[in-house]
Design an enzyme around this catalytic site. Structure first.
Site, PDB file in Angstrom:
ATOM      1  N   LYS A 210      31.865  44.139  52.095  1.00 18.84           N
ATOM      2  CA  LYS A 210      31.538  45.326  51.294  1.00 18.84           C
ATOM      3  C   LYS A 210      30.327  45.042  50.406  1.00 18.84           C
ATOM      4  O   LYS A 210      29.375  45.792  50.364  1.00 18.84           O
ATOM      5  CB  LYS A 210      32.763  45.715  50.462  1.00 18.84           C
ATOM      6  N   GLU A 216      31.972  32.992  50.978  1.00 19.88           N
ATOM      7  CA  GLU A 216      32.601  32.551  52.234  1.00 19.88           C
ATOM      8  C   GLU A 216      31.937  33.235  53.424  1.00 19.88           C
ATOM      9  O   GLU A 216      31.539  32.595  54.397  1.00 19.88           O
ATOM     10  CB  GLU A 216      34.098  32.905  52.250  1.00 19.88           C
ATOM     11  N   GLY A 270      37.898  47.397  49.228  1.00 18.98           N
ATOM     12  CA  GLY A 270      37.905  46.403  50.304  1.00 18.98           C
ATOM     13  C   GLY A 270      39.222  46.393  51.079  1.00 18.98           C
ATOM     14  O   GLY A 270      39.240  46.435  52.308  1.00 18.98           O
ATOM     15  N   ARG A 271      40.329  46.341  50.343  1.00 18.69           N
ATOM     16  CA  ARG A 271      41.633  46.228  51.021  1.00 18.69           C
ATOM     17  C   ARG A 271      42.111  47.556  51.593  1.00 18.69           C
ATOM     18  O   ARG A 271      43.204  47.629  52.154  1.00 18.69           O
ATOM     19  CB  ARG A 271      42.657  45.621  50.062  1.00 18.69           C
ATOM     20  N   GLU A 356      46.909  42.307  45.231  1.00 19.27           N
ATOM     21  CA  GLU A 356      45.581  42.483  44.636  1.00 19.27           C
ATOM     22  C   GLU A 356      45.504  43.841  43.941  1.00 19.27           C
ATOM     23  O   GLU A 356      44.771  44.021  42.980  1.00 19.27           O
ATOM     24  CB  GLU A 356      44.480  42.347  45.707  1.00 19.27           C
ATOM     25  N   HIS A 387      64.988  31.946  61.119  1.00 19.28           N
ATOM     26  CA  HIS A 387      65.241  30.508  61.222  1.00 19.28           C
ATOM     27  C   HIS A 387      64.410  29.735  60.203  1.00 19.28           C
ATOM     28  O   HIS A 387      64.223  28.533  60.348  1.00 19.28           O
ATOM     29  CB  HIS A 387      64.951  30.043  62.651  1.00 19.28           C
ATOM     30  N   LYS A 515      36.270  32.196  41.107  1.00 20.43           N
ATOM     31  CA  LYS A 515      34.980  32.188  41.816  1.00 20.43           C
ATOM     32  C   LYS A 515      33.896  31.602  40.914  1.00 20.43           C
ATOM     33  O   LYS A 515      33.104  30.764  41.341  1.00 20.43           O
ATOM     34  CB  LYS A 515      34.562  33.631  42.159  1.00 20.43           C
TER      35      LYS A 515
HETATM   36  O1  F6P Z   1      39.095  38.686  46.917  1.00 20.03           O
HETATM   37  C1  F6P Z   1      38.260  39.559  46.265  1.00 20.03           C
HETATM   38  C2  F6P Z   1      37.554  40.499  47.166  1.00 20.03           C
HETATM   39  O2  F6P Z   1      36.627  41.189  46.417  1.00 20.03           O
HETATM   40  C3  F6P Z   1      38.487  41.463  47.886  1.00 20.03           C
HETATM   41  O3  F6P Z   1      38.871  42.532  47.136  1.00 20.03           O
HETATM   42  C4  F6P Z   1      37.669  41.806  49.070  1.00 20.03           C
HETATM   43  O4  F6P Z   1      38.447  42.409  50.058  1.00 20.03           O
HETATM   44  C5  F6P Z   1      37.121  40.456  49.445  1.00 20.03           C
HETATM   45  O5  F6P Z   1      36.868  39.816  48.211  1.00 20.03           O
HETATM   46  C6  F6P Z   1      35.897  40.468  50.285  1.00 20.03           C
HETATM   47  O6  F6P Z   1      34.844  41.134  49.671  1.00 20.03           O
HETATM   48  P1  F6P Z   1      33.576  41.631  50.475  1.00 20.03           P
HETATM   49  O7  F6P Z   1      34.038  42.604  51.495  1.00 20.03           O
HETATM   50  O8  F6P Z   1      32.680  42.255  49.461  1.00 20.03           O
HETATM   51  O9  F6P Z   1      32.946  40.428  51.109  1.00 20.03           O
END
Ligand code: F6P
Length: 550
Positions: A210, A216, A270-271, A356, A387, A515
């Protein structure tokens, strides 16, 4: 008058619920079932091919009456309308919350700042259709002219969990020659393991973020880009990389042509974004027609949520049960157990959705909250988890309300497999509800021929407290439509709980501190510390890791 968060647990209805809880908490579900043959019918709601049976909960009519009054006083119905009409209910970020617009199949206008958002949503859906069909038909080819059959989504959190869950859930609908992979973790292993499996000539990378600033995702994307360029050269990037983001500038900066970018908007959290172009991997795997069926399923649940009276509203009832257990019984965790292998990633997806969204300690009116909010959500596919953690669910000292999700028909009806699975899910709900008294355990032990001494020794271990709550959600089959319904149902459940708790379910400031600190520790690991200003534990751990990595 709308009550402030300070008043939520001081309100008359909350106090009434507390008193009701005290007088009711020992009531056994098995007795209520005996007394009322209509109980299952009374406490079940069906929508299309989805049935939500909540009769195995520690509730009676009065409980529901009080909980529904709480919902009314918390203005749940009004808040639902506010969300659907595009009001900026994400107060801390001053944003509308319009994942529902992404699946607004009626195409009725929805306005943000005076602008109808539907045309741009439809444009992106059309662009997704064109692109996914071209990839699936082999018209959009890789740099060397080969069909792109390996789809790698690079993203994390909401840009990973939704697509990964849905792609797996709908595996039976995949195009025959397509394979999907997901890279999320910054751990180089995640990248390495996928890159070991795919061939650069046939691989399409979808960089999903987003913000397009997530470390990452950008690190993984850079590694994959380098891998591709090493194999096929710089010119290959345009044919093997697309982006999904709200941030055109950063996408361009990364080196992806905005023409190869699929847009979404800040009114989609995002979620809550798997319905947007973040679902591109889903759409390539199952085809755009099926993707739209998933949107239609969600749309059906949206309409139900928007129009059904609170007492007959599945997400509302789910949320009220969540509040009942969390805030009155003090049950601090919930488990979601899909009895379908294809739904194995649903609990992980719901973990982000719930925790979240509602793991917050400050209310919408800027007050520290004095009652408990999001529970711990965990789960896994049945019967596997029977199990592992089910011992605790049946006999542990903490009570964990469960959601059992099961399709009546399996995609793989092999021999007796599915009937055994169905028998198991039904047995779990019944066993948790009924339990086994010490007296019943004694009878059973007698029948099995145990001696008096053995019975005395074993009877408590063999008894089950019972009265443990569960919901059962039955689908006809796990298909795109029912998956859409199921996921939308949970999204709205989480929203209603947030409304009751006076929470903004749509920001996630709690992920920031870690972060920030990681960014300051990063150079220190490399030996560029400018004087370690950490606690002694963190400082020693940095030193230790430095030594071990030398
Ligand atoms: O973990 C925090 C967060 O902002 C989430 O809400 C989001 O889904 C994820 O990181 C990834 O963010 P982005 O889509 O901006 O890379």
């Amino acid at each position: 008058m709308f009550m402030s968060s300070k008043e939520v647990n001081k309100s008359r209805i909350w106090k009434k619920l507390e008193r009701h809880y005290k007088s009711f908490r020992k009531t056994e579900m098995r007795d209520m079932f005996k007394k009322d043959p209509q109980r299952a019918e009374k406490f079940s709601i069906s929508l299309d091919n989805l049935t939500f049976d909540y009769s195995k909960n520690r509730i009676n009519e009065r409980t529901m009456k009080y909980l529904l009054t709480l919902a009314k006083e918390r203005k749940v119905a009004e808040k639902i309308q506010q969300m659907f009409s595009g009001e900026k209910i994400n107060k801390t970020e001053n944003r509308s919350v319009l994942h529902i617009a992404l699946r607004n199949r009626a195409n009725t206008p929805i306005y943000v700042d005076g602008q109808n958002v539907m045309p741009k949503i439809n444009d992106v859906l059309a662009k997704m259709r064109k692109f996914t069909e071209a990839v699936r038909l082999g018209e959009f080819k890789g740099h060397t002219g080969k069909k792109l059959t390996n789809i790698v989504n690079i993203g994390i959190g909401g840009s990973d969990l939704g697509p990964k869950m849905a792609v797996e859930a709908l595996k039976k609908y995949w195009a025959k020659d397509t394979n999907c992979y997901f890279i999320s973790n910054i751990d180089g292993t995640a990248c390495a393991e996928v890159l070991n499996k795919v061939d650069p000539e046939t691989t399409l990378f979808i960089v999903s973020s987003k913000t397009f600033t997530t470390i990452e995702t950008l690190t993984n994307a850079k590694t994959c880009r380098k891998w591709l360029v090493d194999a096929l050269g710089e010119h290959a990037v345009a044919k093997h990389f697309v982006a999904v983001s709200t941030n055109v500038k950063e996408v361009e900066k990364f080196g992806i042509n905005p023409e190869n970018m699929f847009e979404f908007w800040d009114f989609v959290g995002g979620r809550y974004s798997m319905w947007s172009a973040i679902g591109l991997s889903i759409a390539i795997a199952i085809g755009m027609d099926n993707f739209e069926k998933m949107l239609e399923g969600a749309f059906a649940m949206d309409n139900h949520f928007k129009t059904a009276p609170l007492a007959e509203n599945i997400p509302v009832i789910m949320a009220l049960l969540g509040v009942w257990y969390n805030n009155f019984f003090g049950f601090k965790s919930i488990a979601v157990i899909p009895y379908d292998q294809y739904l194995q990633y649903l609990p992980a997806y719901l973990q982000q959705l719930d925790m979240e969204s509602n793991g917050k300690h400050v209310s919408l009116d800027n007050q520290y909250i004095k009652y408990s909010t999001a529970p711990v959500l965990f789960g896994g596919a049945g019967t596997d988890v029977q199990h592992s953690f089910f011992q605790m669910i049946h006999q542990g000292t903490s009570i964990v309300p469960c959601d059992f999700i099961v399709p009546a028909i399996s995609h793989n009806e092999i021999g007796e497999h599915h009937e055994i699975l169905l028998a198991n899910v039904l047995a779990q709900g019944e066993a948790l509800m009924r339990g086994k008294t010490v007296k019943e355990a004694v009878e059973e032990l007698k029948k099995s021929g145990k001696s008096k001494e053995e019975i005395e020794e074993l009877k408590k271990y063999k008894s089950f407290p019972g009265n443990r709550p569960s919901n059962t959600i039955v689908l006809k089959k796990v298909d795109p439509y029912s998956l859409g319904m199921l996921v939308a149902m949970y999204e709205h459940k989480v929203f209603v709980e947030g409304v009751i708790w006076d929470i903004n379910s749509f920001d996630q400031m709690g992920v920031e501190l870690g972060k920030q600190m990681a960014l300051s520790i990063l150079p220190e690991l490399g030996g560029n510390a400018t004087g370690l200003s950490h606690d002694s534990s963190t400082s020693r751990l940095i030193e230790l890791i430095r030594k071990l990595r030398k």
